[in-house]
Design a protein around this motif. Structure first.
Motif, PDB file in Angstrom:
ATOM      1  N   ARG A  57      20.036  -7.105 -35.950  1.00 42.48           N
ATOM      2  CA  ARG A  57      18.641  -6.670 -36.020  1.00 42.48           C
ATOM      3  C   ARG A  57      18.392  -5.782 -37.243  1.00 42.48           C
ATOM      4  NH1 ARG A  57      14.412  -5.618 -31.889  1.00 42.48           N
ATOM      5  NH2 ARG A  57      15.722  -6.604 -30.318  1.00 42.48           N
ATOM      6  N   TYR A  58      19.432  -5.081 -37.683  1.00 50.38           N
ATOM      7  CA  TYR A  58      19.295  -4.124 -38.789  1.00 50.38           C
ATOM      8  C   TYR A  58      20.274  -4.468 -39.907  1.00 50.38           C
ATOM      9  CZ  TYR A  58      17.212  -1.671 -34.852  1.00 50.38           C
ATOM     10  OH  TYR A  58      16.456  -1.364 -33.761  1.00 50.38           O
ATOM     11  N   ASP A  59      19.903  -4.131 -41.142  1.00 49.14           N
ATOM     12  CA  ASP A  59      20.856  -4.345 -42.229  1.00 49.14           C
ATOM     13  C   ASP A  59      21.795  -3.130 -42.320  1.00 49.14           C
ATOM     14  OD1 ASP A  59      19.533  -2.350 -43.636  1.00 49.14           O
ATOM     15  OD2 ASP A  59      18.368  -3.750 -44.838  1.00 49.14           O
ATOM     16  N   GLU A  62      20.133   0.330 -42.816  1.00 50.96           N
ATOM     17  CA  GLU A  62      19.431   0.803 -41.618  1.00 50.96           C
ATOM     18  C   GLU A  62      20.415   1.264 -40.540  1.00 50.96           C
ATOM     19  OE1 GLU A  62      15.578  -2.218 -42.017  1.00 50.96           O
ATOM     20  OE2 GLU A  62      17.366  -2.795 -40.888  1.00 50.96           O
ATOM     21  N   TYR A  77      19.441  -9.154 -32.205  1.00 52.89           N
ATOM     22  CA  TYR A  77      18.334  -9.884 -31.554  1.00 52.89           C
ATOM     23  C   TYR A  77      18.928 -10.798 -30.484  1.00 52.89           C
ATOM     24  CZ  TYR A  77      15.076  -8.642 -35.350  1.00 52.89           C
ATOM     25  OH  TYR A  77      14.269  -7.990 -36.245  1.00 52.89           O
ATOM     26  N   ILE A  80      16.657 -13.578 -29.151  1.00 44.17           N
ATOM     27  CA  ILE A  80      16.495 -14.674 -30.120  1.00 44.17           C
ATOM     28  C   ILE A  80      17.777 -15.521 -30.157  1.00 44.17           C
ATOM     29  CG2 ILE A  80      16.146 -15.233 -32.572  1.00 44.17           C
ATOM     30  CD1 ILE A  80      13.595 -14.211 -31.238  1.00 44.17           C
ATOM     31  N   LEU A  95      15.943 -22.315 -37.036  1.00 40.45           N
ATOM     32  CA  LEU A  95      15.934 -21.601 -38.314  1.00 40.45           C
ATOM     33  C   LEU A  95      16.695 -20.308 -38.039  1.00 40.45           C
ATOM     34  CD1 LEU A  95      14.827 -22.098 -41.144  1.00 40.45           C
ATOM     35  CD2 LEU A  95      12.874 -20.678 -40.558  1.00 40.45           C
ATOM     36  N   PRO A  97      18.736 -16.864 -38.532  1.00 42.51           N
ATOM     37  CA  PRO A  97      18.793 -15.738 -39.465  1.00 42.51           C
ATOM     38  C   PRO A  97      20.160 -15.707 -40.150  1.00 42.51           C
ATOM     39  CG  PRO A  97      18.975 -14.976 -37.183  1.00 42.51           C
ATOM     40  CD  PRO A  97      18.630 -16.436 -37.136  1.00 42.51           C
ATOM     41  N   LEU A 106      20.046  -8.623 -44.700  1.00 37.05           N
ATOM     42  CA  LEU A 106      19.503  -9.762 -43.958  1.00 37.05           C
ATOM     43  C   LEU A 106      18.694 -10.581 -44.959  1.00 37.05           C
ATOM     44  CD1 LEU A 106      18.612  -7.653 -40.883  1.00 37.05           C
ATOM     45  CD2 LEU A 106      20.054  -9.691 -40.807  1.00 37.05           C
ATOM     46  N   VAL A 107      19.062 -11.831 -45.107  1.00 35.68           N
ATOM     47  CA  VAL A 107      18.456 -12.648 -46.157  1.00 35.68           C
ATOM     48  C   VAL A 107      17.741 -13.865 -45.578  1.00 35.68           C
ATOM     49  CG1 VAL A 107      20.087 -11.827 -47.898  1.00 35.68           C
ATOM     50  CG2 VAL A 107      20.638 -13.874 -46.553  1.00 35.68           C
ATOM     51  N   ARG A 108      17.313 -14.726 -46.463  1.00 38.62           N
ATOM     52  CA  ARG A 108      16.600 -15.959 -46.122  1.00 38.62           C
ATOM     53  C   ARG A 108      17.286 -16.745 -45.005  1.00 38.62           C
ATOM     54  NH1 ARG A 108      15.444 -20.221 -50.956  1.00 38.62           N
ATOM     55  NH2 ARG A 108      14.960 -22.049 -49.704  1.00 38.62           N
ATOM     56  N   PRO A 109      16.575 -17.095 -43.965  1.00 41.66           N
ATOM     57  CA  PRO A 109      17.196 -17.851 -42.865  1.00 41.66           C
ATOM     58  C   PRO A 109      17.509 -19.291 -43.291  1.00 41.66           C
ATOM     59  CG  PRO A 109      14.832 -17.622 -42.491  1.00 41.66           C
ATOM     60  CD  PRO A 109      15.145 -16.833 -43.731  1.00 41.66           C
ATOM     61  N   GLU A 110      18.323 -19.982 -42.499  1.00 44.28           N
ATOM     62  CA  GLU A 110      18.686 -21.356 -42.878  1.00 44.28           C
ATOM     63  C   GLU A 110      18.483 -22.319 -41.712  1.00 44.28           C
ATOM     64  OE1 GLU A 110      22.795 -21.111 -44.035  1.00 44.28           O
ATOM     65  OE2 GLU A 110      23.499 -20.898 -41.985  1.00 44.28           O
ATOM     66  N   LEU A 111      18.125 -23.536 -42.065  1.00 42.52           N
ATOM     67  CA  LEU A 111      17.927 -24.569 -41.054  1.00 42.52           C
ATOM     68  C   LEU A 111      19.284 -25.042 -40.554  1.00 42.52           C
ATOM     69  CD1 LEU A 111      15.519 -26.270 -39.836  1.00 42.52           C
ATOM     70  CD2 LEU A 111      16.317 -28.094 -41.328  1.00 42.52           C
TER      71      LEU A 111
ATOM     72  N   ILE B  80      10.146 -26.552 -37.231  1.00 43.05           N
ATOM     73  CA  ILE B  80      10.385 -25.169 -36.802  1.00 43.05           C
ATOM     74  C   ILE B  80       9.053 -24.481 -36.484  1.00 43.05           C
ATOM     75  CG2 ILE B  80      11.291 -22.913 -37.527  1.00 43.05           C
ATOM     76  CD1 ILE B  80      13.515 -24.931 -36.965  1.00 43.05           C
ATOM     77  N   LEU B 106      11.797 -16.286 -50.239  1.00 41.32           N
ATOM     78  CA  LEU B 106      11.956 -16.315 -48.790  1.00 41.32           C
ATOM     79  C   LEU B 106      12.859 -15.152 -48.427  1.00 41.32           C
ATOM     80  CD1 LEU B 106      12.270 -20.135 -48.634  1.00 41.32           C
ATOM     81  CD2 LEU B 106      10.560 -18.821 -47.372  1.00 41.32           C
ATOM     82  N   VAL B 107      12.378 -14.260 -47.588  1.00 39.21           N
ATOM     83  CA  VAL B 107      13.121 -13.033 -47.309  1.00 39.21           C
ATOM     84  C   VAL B 107      13.479 -12.917 -45.835  1.00 39.21           C
ATOM     85  CG1 VAL B 107      12.158 -11.854 -49.330  1.00 39.21           C
ATOM     86  CG2 VAL B 107      10.964 -11.710 -47.124  1.00 39.21           C
ATOM     87  N   ARG B 108      13.983 -11.774 -45.468  1.00 40.38           N
ATOM     88  CA  ARG B 108      14.410 -11.455 -44.106  1.00 40.38           C
ATOM     89  C   ARG B 108      13.337 -11.810 -43.068  1.00 40.38           C
ATOM     90  NH1 ARG B 108      16.243  -5.283 -42.850  1.00 40.38           N
ATOM     91  NH2 ARG B 108      16.053  -5.306 -40.579  1.00 40.38           N
TER      92      ARG B 108
END
Lengths: 312, 312
Positions: A57-59, A62, A77, A80, A95, A97, A106-111, B80, B106-108
């Motif tokens: 949930r946090y980087d 954080e 999460y 989730i 998708l 995280p 925490l970066v761009r999520p992936e399919l 999605i 595309l970010v967190r």
């Protein structure tokens, strides 16, 4: 809803749903090593492998301000994760995280699209009833703590650029949450895997670790009694016992001190007895860059059996 | 499965499911302006507002290499989006992807929990049957293209740092996909909103735009005949007509050239007639920093009615 009903409900949703496998365990417990052999044996193209630690949930920045570590469910999460496990279990894409271990961001999520087998490894995949209901087979890696500490120190100083005392401090900081949230998952796994030296023996350094596999009657294990009664108890033996909580389990011991050639022969008859139609799959038992462990190979073989059986 | 059955299925899943509203339309069609009044009237604490453009599959750099624009469904994670709309519609939280418009990255992702009302605005929220089935009420913003181009040029040069000719080139590049993917959504909306000057009149510059609201019988609109028969046709009138595709619709015309005080009186009786129990809500009709439009206020009033009615 009973978990069994939930499993049936899931089964009814799609004819071709993936086989879901959890590999749970604390940091550096051997999850990646165990998974690697499965992927090698089945072929990467049939497997979707995800890491449940991506649900942070946090980087890292954080988390420094927070009163708990990444092991705490509140630091993740979890709802989730449950949701996305259900989606995968019913054959749907997610998708997911992404937590970047190298930067702590925490970066761009992936399919992620579920293939024939979905392997979910991580700290907390078995932490809730709903998450557990998503798996066909679940494994908990349970090395003795001193051994796991050694492994974590070796990895984090070797690959992740930490100092030994930093890793030791982190292990101490995490211990209360390991005890509260990680280790209780052991009780929910279908298979508990412990790699360890055998205390009573004084094997020379370099002797491969032995494996103890706790086989819970929560899934149908292959009948090993025949094959094991035809073999000496020196290489491998099966023992009926009560687990820490008093519940009956089978414990399969695979001894590391045996000549690998002997264990290999046994692996072959084991694979045939479990219904494996062809040769023992390649790629089992790999340890690091060029190591090998027959007890690890046997463990992976047993797990492979469950994966293939669940997919039938 | 018929969409209606799907809606019923959704309804049965949770007693307190949120009211789902789509505000669809091309870039700079007025989605944010329309939504702002709804949020002001109902109170931000009752509303979850998300942007469907966050489901971009590629970031800005990647899109430069691609043969299509961000308007193309293949440029978005449509499945999605469908999945997360279903989750929200059944009262569940989602981990929504985030597209940063300022950097094009595309970010967190962020956790979104559905409140009493969920407003989904964007380019493609009505693009598939499944996505449409998730909404209780859907709106399509349909300004005349020259007017929308003006709005987009004003916004992108003013707020987003582009040059006029850059925005014009982008509009030209997007036009084929606007025609193929964005505008067909108009046929699926319960309400089509068009703000435009009235061609046949030659109102002086600065005259507020009039609103034409196409009310499709796909949702139950309030009975406006009574209130409108008691009023002159000068301020507002309702007209039965056939839409472009031949289907019967009601068209509500709200004239911009009328003294706002008169429209305000009408708004009040309209709100009462629609079952609004108290005063006309505040915050309707706001246009930019300090502008005001009575036709916009009436449009938002009608939409508010649908939101409140769907929540009962």
């Amino acid at each position: 809803m009973p978990d069994k009903l939930l499993r049936m409900h899931r089964a009814s949703l799609r004819e071709r749903r993936p086989v879901m496998v959890a590999i749970a365990g604390d940091s550096a417990a051997g999850k990646t090593t165990l998974t690697a052999g499965i992927v090698a044996a089945l072929g990467a193209e049939r497997i979707t492998s995800i890491c449940a630690d991506d649900y942070h949930r946090y980087d890292r920045t954080e988390r420094k301000e927070l009163p708990f570590t990444a092991l705490h469910p509140d630091c993740n999460y979890i709802s989730i994760m449950e949701q996305q496990l259900q989606l995968l279990a019913t054959g749907q894409p997610i998708l997911k995280p992404v937590y970047d271990h190298s930067t702590g961001e925490l970066v761009r999520p992936e399919l992620v699209e579920p293939r024939e087998f979905v392997i979910v490894e991580g700290l907390l995949p078995l932490t809730t009833r709903m998450s557990r209901a998503c798996f066909d087979v679940s494994v908990y890696l349970d090395p003795p703590e001193p051994l796991r500490h050694e492994w974590k120190i070796a990895r984090d100083t070797g690959e992740r650029g930490y100092e030994r005392d930093q890793v030791e401090a982190e292990l101490a900081r995490r211990e209360p949450e390991s005890a509260e949230f990680i280790r209780p998952q052991r009780a929910h796994a279908d298979i508990v895997v412990r790699f360890a030296p055998i205390d009573v023996r004084e094997d020379p350094p370099g002797t491969p670790l032995s494996a103890e596999l706790i086989l819970r009657p929560t899934v149908g294990h292959p009948d090993l009694t025949d094959i094991l009664s035809n073999t000496d108890r020196y290489t491998m033996h099966l023992k009926l016992l009560r687990d820490d909580d008093g519940r009956p389990v089978d414990a399969l011991h695979v001894h590391g001190y045996v000549d690998p050639a002997e264990t290999e022969v046994l692996a072959k008859s084991l694979w045939t007895a479990m219904g494996g139609s062809s040769e023992v799959p390649d790629g089992l038992g790999r340890l690091g860059a060029d190591g090998h462990s027959e007890p690890l190979a046997i463990t992976q073989l047993l797990l492979l059996h469950h994966l293939v059986a669940a997919g039938r």
